[in-house]
Scaffold this motif. Structure first.
Motif, PDB file in Angstrom:
ATOM      1  N   ILE A  36     -27.820 -20.524 -89.553  1.00  0.00           N
ATOM      2  CA  ILE A  36     -27.256 -19.791 -90.690  1.00  0.00           C
ATOM      3  C   ILE A  36     -25.800 -19.414 -90.441  1.00  0.00           C
ATOM      4  CG2 ILE A  36     -27.475 -17.710 -92.101  1.00  0.00           C
ATOM      5  CD1 ILE A  36     -30.446 -17.735 -91.551  1.00  0.00           C
ATOM      6  N   ALA A  37     -25.520 -18.924 -89.239  1.00  0.00           N
ATOM      7  CA  ALA A  37     -24.157 -18.505 -88.897  1.00  0.00           C
ATOM      8  C   ALA A  37     -23.744 -19.184 -87.594  1.00  0.00           C
ATOM      9  CB  ALA A  37     -24.081 -16.988 -88.761  1.00  0.00           C
ATOM     10  N   PRO A  38     -23.148 -20.377 -87.684  1.00  0.00           N
ATOM     11  CA  PRO A  38     -22.790 -21.104 -86.463  1.00  0.00           C
ATOM     12  C   PRO A  38     -21.565 -20.547 -85.737  1.00  0.00           C
ATOM     13  CG  PRO A  38     -22.087 -22.326 -88.392  1.00  0.00           C
ATOM     14  CD  PRO A  38     -22.862 -21.148 -88.899  1.00  0.00           C
ATOM     15  N   ILE A  39     -20.841 -19.632 -86.367  1.00  0.00           N
ATOM     16  CA  ILE A  39     -19.645 -19.044 -85.751  1.00  0.00           C
ATOM     17  C   ILE A  39     -19.810 -17.533 -85.711  1.00  0.00           C
ATOM     18  CG2 ILE A  39     -17.149 -18.717 -85.955  1.00  0.00           C
ATOM     19  CD1 ILE A  39     -16.966 -21.377 -87.366  1.00  0.00           C
ATOM     20  N   VAL A  40     -19.501 -16.933 -84.579  1.00  0.00           N
ATOM     21  CA  VAL A  40     -19.491 -15.478 -84.441  1.00  0.00           C
ATOM     22  C   VAL A  40     -18.102 -15.053 -83.974  1.00  0.00           C
ATOM     23  CG1 VAL A  40     -21.950 -15.231 -83.977  1.00  0.00           C
ATOM     24  CG2 VAL A  40     -20.393 -15.608 -82.073  1.00  0.00           C
ATOM     25  N   VAL A  41     -17.658 -13.905 -84.469  1.00  0.00           N
ATOM     26  CA  VAL A  41     -16.368 -13.350 -84.063  1.00  0.00           C
ATOM     27  C   VAL A  41     -16.581 -11.919 -83.602  1.00  0.00           C
ATOM     28  CG1 VAL A  41     -15.019 -14.833 -85.602  1.00  0.00           C
ATOM     29  CG2 VAL A  41     -15.810 -12.609 -86.412  1.00  0.00           C
ATOM     30  N   SER A  42     -15.737 -11.485 -82.690  1.00  0.00           N
ATOM     31  CA  SER A  42     -15.891 -10.148 -82.122  1.00  0.00           C
ATOM     32  C   SER A  42     -14.527  -9.551 -81.838  1.00  0.00           C
ATOM     33  CB  SER A  42     -16.713 -10.217 -80.825  1.00  0.00           C
ATOM     34  OG  SER A  42     -16.698  -8.989 -80.133  1.00  0.00           O
ATOM     35  N   ASN A  43     -14.447  -8.232 -81.888  1.00  0.00           N
ATOM     36  CA  ASN A  43     -13.255  -7.574 -81.373  1.00  0.00           C
ATOM     37  C   ASN A  43     -13.255  -7.712 -79.855  1.00  0.00           C
ATOM     38  OD1 ASN A  43     -15.516  -5.748 -81.290  1.00  0.00           O
ATOM     39  ND2 ASN A  43     -14.096  -4.071 -80.823  1.00  0.00           N
ATOM     40  N   HIS A  44     -12.083  -7.528 -79.258  1.00  0.00           N
ATOM     41  CA  HIS A  44     -11.926  -7.801 -77.824  1.00  0.00           C
ATOM     42  C   HIS A  44     -11.238  -6.596 -77.179  1.00  0.00           C
ATOM     43  CE1 HIS A  44     -12.009 -10.055 -74.278  1.00  0.00           C
ATOM     44  NE2 HIS A  44     -11.068 -10.955 -74.496  1.00  0.00           N
ATOM     45  N   VAL A  45     -11.978  -5.887 -76.331  1.00  0.00           N
ATOM     46  CA  VAL A  45     -11.468  -4.663 -75.715  1.00  0.00           C
ATOM     47  C   VAL A  45     -11.340  -4.805 -74.201  1.00  0.00           C
ATOM     48  CG1 VAL A  45     -11.863  -2.179 -75.417  1.00  0.00           C
ATOM     49  CG2 VAL A  45     -12.468  -3.278 -77.574  1.00  0.00           C
ATOM     50  N   SER A  46     -12.283  -5.511 -73.588  1.00  0.00           N
ATOM     51  CA  SER A  46     -12.312  -5.595 -72.133  1.00  0.00           C
ATOM     52  C   SER A  46     -12.819  -6.966 -71.707  1.00  0.00           C
ATOM     53  CB  SER A  46     -13.210  -4.491 -71.566  1.00  0.00           C
ATOM     54  OG  SER A  46     -13.257  -4.531 -70.153  1.00  0.00           O
ATOM     55  N   TYR A  47     -12.815  -7.191 -70.397  1.00  0.00           N
ATOM     56  CA  TYR A  47     -13.393  -8.437 -69.887  1.00  0.00           C
ATOM     57  C   TYR A  47     -14.915  -8.376 -69.868  1.00  0.00           C
ATOM     58  CZ  TYR A  47     -13.840  -5.678 -65.593  1.00  0.00           C
ATOM     59  OH  TYR A  47     -14.153  -4.694 -64.683  1.00  0.00           O
ATOM     60  N   ILE A  48     -15.482  -7.247 -70.260  1.00  0.00           N
ATOM     61  CA  ILE A  48     -16.929  -7.063 -70.253  1.00  0.00           C
ATOM     62  C   ILE A  48     -17.589  -7.863 -71.379  1.00  0.00           C
ATOM     63  CG2 ILE A  48     -18.766  -5.359 -70.589  1.00  0.00           C
ATOM     64  CD1 ILE A  48     -17.457  -5.276 -67.838  1.00  0.00           C
ATOM     65  N   GLU A  49     -16.952  -7.947 -72.562  1.00  0.00           N
ATOM     66  CA  GLU A  49     -17.601  -8.637 -73.692  1.00  0.00           C
ATOM     67  C   GLU A  49     -17.926 -10.095 -73.393  1.00  0.00           C
ATOM     68  OE1 GLU A  49     -14.073  -7.527 -75.392  1.00  0.00           O
ATOM     69  OE2 GLU A  49     -14.873  -5.651 -74.638  1.00  0.00           O
ATOM     70  N   PRO A  50     -17.013 -10.888 -72.805  1.00  0.00           N
ATOM     71  CA  PRO A  50     -17.405 -12.274 -72.514  1.00  0.00           C
ATOM     72  C   PRO A  50     -18.619 -12.370 -71.587  1.00  0.00           C
ATOM     73  CG  PRO A  50     -15.024 -12.033 -72.384  1.00  0.00           C
ATOM     74  CD  PRO A  50     -15.583 -10.657 -72.523  1.00  0.00           C
ATOM     75  N   ILE A  51     -18.733 -11.449 -70.622  1.00  0.00           N
ATOM     76  CA  ILE A  51     -19.894 -11.462 -69.736  1.00  0.00           C
ATOM     77  C   ILE A  51     -21.159 -11.148 -70.525  1.00  0.00           C
ATOM     78  CG2 ILE A  51     -20.919 -10.444 -67.659  1.00  0.00           C
ATOM     79  CD1 ILE A  51     -18.121  -9.728 -66.717  1.00  0.00           C
ATOM     80  N   PHE A  52     -21.065 -10.155 -71.409  1.00  0.00           N
ATOM     81  CA  PHE A  52     -22.231  -9.788 -72.221  1.00  0.00           C
ATOM     82  C   PHE A  52     -22.656 -10.942 -73.128  1.00  0.00           C
ATOM     83  CE2 PHE A  52     -23.759  -8.348 -76.361  1.00  0.00           C
ATOM     84  CZ  PHE A  52     -24.933  -7.687 -75.985  1.00  0.00           C
ATOM     85  N   TYR A  53     -21.691 -11.560 -73.812  1.00  0.00           N
ATOM     86  CA  TYR A  53     -22.030 -12.642 -74.732  1.00  0.00           C
ATOM     87  C   TYR A  53     -22.560 -13.865 -73.979  1.00  0.00           C
ATOM     88  CZ  TYR A  53     -19.721 -10.006 -78.433  1.00  0.00           C
ATOM     89  OH  TYR A  53     -19.379  -9.033 -79.342  1.00  0.00           O
ATOM     90  N   PHE A  54     -22.065 -14.087 -72.776  1.00  0.00           N
ATOM     91  CA  PHE A  54     -22.596 -15.182 -71.971  1.00  0.00           C
ATOM     92  C   PHE A  54     -24.082 -14.973 -71.710  1.00  0.00           C
ATOM     93  CE2 PHE A  54     -23.654 -16.881 -67.743  1.00  0.00           C
ATOM     94  CZ  PHE A  54     -23.350 -18.217 -67.924  1.00  0.00           C
ATOM     95  N   TYR A  55     -24.444 -13.743 -71.380  1.00  0.00           N
ATOM     96  CA  TYR A  55     -25.858 -13.443 -71.143  1.00  0.00           C
ATOM     97  C   TYR A  55     -26.659 -13.440 -72.444  1.00  0.00           C
ATOM     98  CZ  TYR A  55     -29.945 -10.415 -70.794  1.00  0.00           C
ATOM     99  OH  TYR A  55     -31.210  -9.900 -70.912  1.00  0.00           O
ATOM    100  N   GLU A  56     -26.131 -12.835 -73.463  1.00  0.00           N
ATOM    101  CA  GLU A  56     -26.886 -12.599 -74.691  1.00  0.00           C
ATOM    102  C   GLU A  56     -27.011 -13.853 -75.555  1.00  0.00           C
ATOM    103  OE1 GLU A  56     -28.269  -9.383 -77.631  1.00  0.00           O
ATOM    104  OE2 GLU A  56     -28.228  -9.648 -75.466  1.00  0.00           O
TER     105      GLU A  56
END
Length: 554
Positions: A171-191
């Motif tokens: 349904i949604a092949p693209i996701v976008v996010s705000n970027h505050v820290s290097y923590i988000e890429p680690i979280f999204y990699f796991y999630e």
């Protein structure tokens, strides 16, 4: 190193001198060629009429009828709120957490090593990387994903609050996010284990480069139009194939302090696929987790020495692309930005990665107030089509004029920076930039002024005609004697040293000769100097000469 008012009752009202506190979403109107729909037009200063009446415009011969400068903004979207350890509570907490930090470091290192080894095993022998990763290799990557979650645990994120759920990839092949820290890429990699779009420089990072290659990263050079175009095409290709994982982008293009959203790049919105926005928030009191102008080592140390770091992730409703083909990716980005800003209860400014470049340049040269050199680059770029790299070059020129502690330059230092003596012409040029008529100019006034001159339709014609006046032999080289005469005509009483200083400015490669390329390059780097040639060009009936040149070009 990024607009209409929102309707949320938690937001404070917008004041007329704060253009950064607005968001624009207008699906029914076409964007203006001069001012994109997500930006306000330049604000008129109360002294603009006075400027026009009392200060002759040295660029009127180019077709300029004066200009105005958007009001300065006091928002710094890149400043970390707690760059230093302050307060007894924080100091005691860090001392108590030092033994815990050692354990966390060991856990971090062990998980990074295990994840790296698992990734190497998953990538071993895999050559067809243009197609989705085989499922058997994806199963191995689950080891690395679990390690990523344990790494978040070691950073103090024992639990992470989630709201909403990821939409199905179909349904949604693209996701976008705000970027505050290097923590988000680690979280999204796991999630999510998505495909990400990242700078080419990330590929050479130890350990991390290998891991993100397993995510089939789409590399992009933000300063290369060809690279950006290829990245957009690759996003389209992967978003259109359900066998690829969803594509994750951070449309701000850099990290901010989370207190605002900055302008969005359009790479996520050009493909025209449904998008699910995700917002990340880090509630805090004593420790700001944003990756602003603070070193990575210091930020990691502060994270390791906290009892717990709070992180909240919210999956927002899917935003569909516009049905009307006339509505561009800009409108799509506006709607997404409005939804994210409203959910975060913040505003979206016109800052961009270019402002971070200016901020870091000013900080590198040890300016006392480096944040004062940010100009909301996205707005300037859309109005005048000037790139961030060009803006940094102009900042170098401005800083050579010896600005004071407030970031302002006076007439004397300005004239010396342009290698002009104090004269009527230098005063007119300075008055053209000093729209507020207070005897000094800021970098924003300087940048808008030079960009305005370069944008004039007759600017390049004037450069060509000025060179033609100096190329008396017709061999594509400028006669220094003729150029000296033109300079003395514009600025009387120039001595030999002053003439030599200006000539050396045009001879950029210091070979003793001024070619056409040297001449044009000098005027593009110093567009204000085109005013030196106005007396000669006006004597030659510049407007008719420009028309003839235009006919020759066509």
């Amino acid at each position: 190193m990024a607009e209409h008012d929102l309707t949320s009752p938690l937001l404070s009202p917008r004041f007329s001198d704060q253009p950064q506190t607005v968001l624009t979403v207008d699906e029914d109107s076409e964007p203006s060629d001069q001012f994109p729909s997500n930006h306000q037009p330049p604000l008129q200063t109360h002294n603009e009429e006075k400027t026009t009446l009392t200060s002759p415009n040295p660029y009127a011969f180019l077709g300029s009828d004066g200009h105005s400068v958007p009001a300065p903004t006091t928002v710094d979207p890149f400043r970390n709120g707690t760059p230093f350890i302050s307060g007894v509570y924080e100091a005691v907490k860090i001392v108590l957490c030092l033994p815990i930090m050692l354990l966390r470091l060991v856990l971090f290192g062990a998980c990074l090593a295990v994840g790296y080894i698992a990734t190497r095993i998953a990538l071993e022998g895999w050559k067809d990387k243009q197609n989705p990763m085989p499922k058997c290799r994806c199963r191995i990557m689950w080891v690395t994903r679990i390690c990523a979650r344990i790494i978040l645990f070691s950073f103090g994120y024992q639990w992470i609050r989630r709201k909403g759920k990821p939409a199905p990839r179909e349904i949604a092949p693209i996701v976008v996010s705000n970027h505050v820290s290097y923590i988000e890429p680690i979280f999204y990699f796991y999630e999510l284990f998505p495909t990400i779009v990242a700078s080419e420089s990330h590929d050479s990072m130890p350990f991390v480069g290998t891991i993100i290659r397993a995510m089939q990263v789409i590399y992009v050079n933000r300063f290369s139009p060809a690279s950006r175009k290829n990245a957009v095409n690759e996003i389209k290709r992967r978003a259109s194939c359900d066998k690829f994982p969803r594509v994750l982008l951070f449309p701000e293009g850099t990290t901010t302090n989370g207190k605002v959203l900055i302008s969005f790049q359009l790479g996520a919105f050009i493909p025209g696929h449904p998008i699910q926005p995700i917002i990340v928030h880090y509630p805090h009191v004593h420790f700001d987790q944003s990756w602003g102008l603070i070193s990575l080592a210091k930020l990691m140390f502060r994270m390791f020495t906290q009892f717990h770091n709070y992180m909240e992730v919210e999956y927002l409703p899917i935003i569909m692309p516009p049905d009307n083909e006339k509505l561009s990716a800009v409108h799509f980005a506006e709607r997404t930005g409005q939804a994210m800003a409203s959910a975060l209860n913040v505003v979206q400014t016109s800052h961009s990665y270019g402002d971070l470049m200016l901020l870091m340049k000013a900080a590198e040269l040890q300016q006392e107030r480096p944040w004062s050199y940010m100009v909301e680059m996205a707005r300037i770029e859309s109005m005048y089509h000037i790139s961030s790299l060009e803006a940094v070059d102009f900042l170098d020129k401005f800083l050579s004029m010896n600005p004071d502690t407030s970031g302002c330059v006076k007439l004397h230092d300005f004239s010396r920076g342009l290698r002009l003596k104090a004269c009527k012409l230098s005063e007119e040029i300075f008055g053209f930039l000093d729209v507020e008529k207070n005897g000094s100019i800021t970098f924003k006034q300087f940048l808008v002024g030079v960009a305005h001159v370069m944008k004039q339709p007759l600017f390049m014609q004037a450069c060509e005609l000025a060179f033609a006046e100096c190329d008396v032999r017709g061999d594509n080289y400028c006669m220094k004697e003729e150029l000296s005469n033109i300079l003395r005509h514009a600025v009387p009483d120039l001595n030999e040293d002053e003439v030599h200083g200006l000539l050396s400015l045009f001879d950029s490669n210091t070979d003793g000769r001024i070619s056409r390329d040297d001449f044009i390059t000098c005027l593009r780097k110093n567009p204000l100097l085109i005013a030196l040639f106005s007396p000669r060009l006006l004597q030659k009936d510049f407007s008719r000469g420009g028309d003839r040149m235009l006919e020759d070009i066509v």
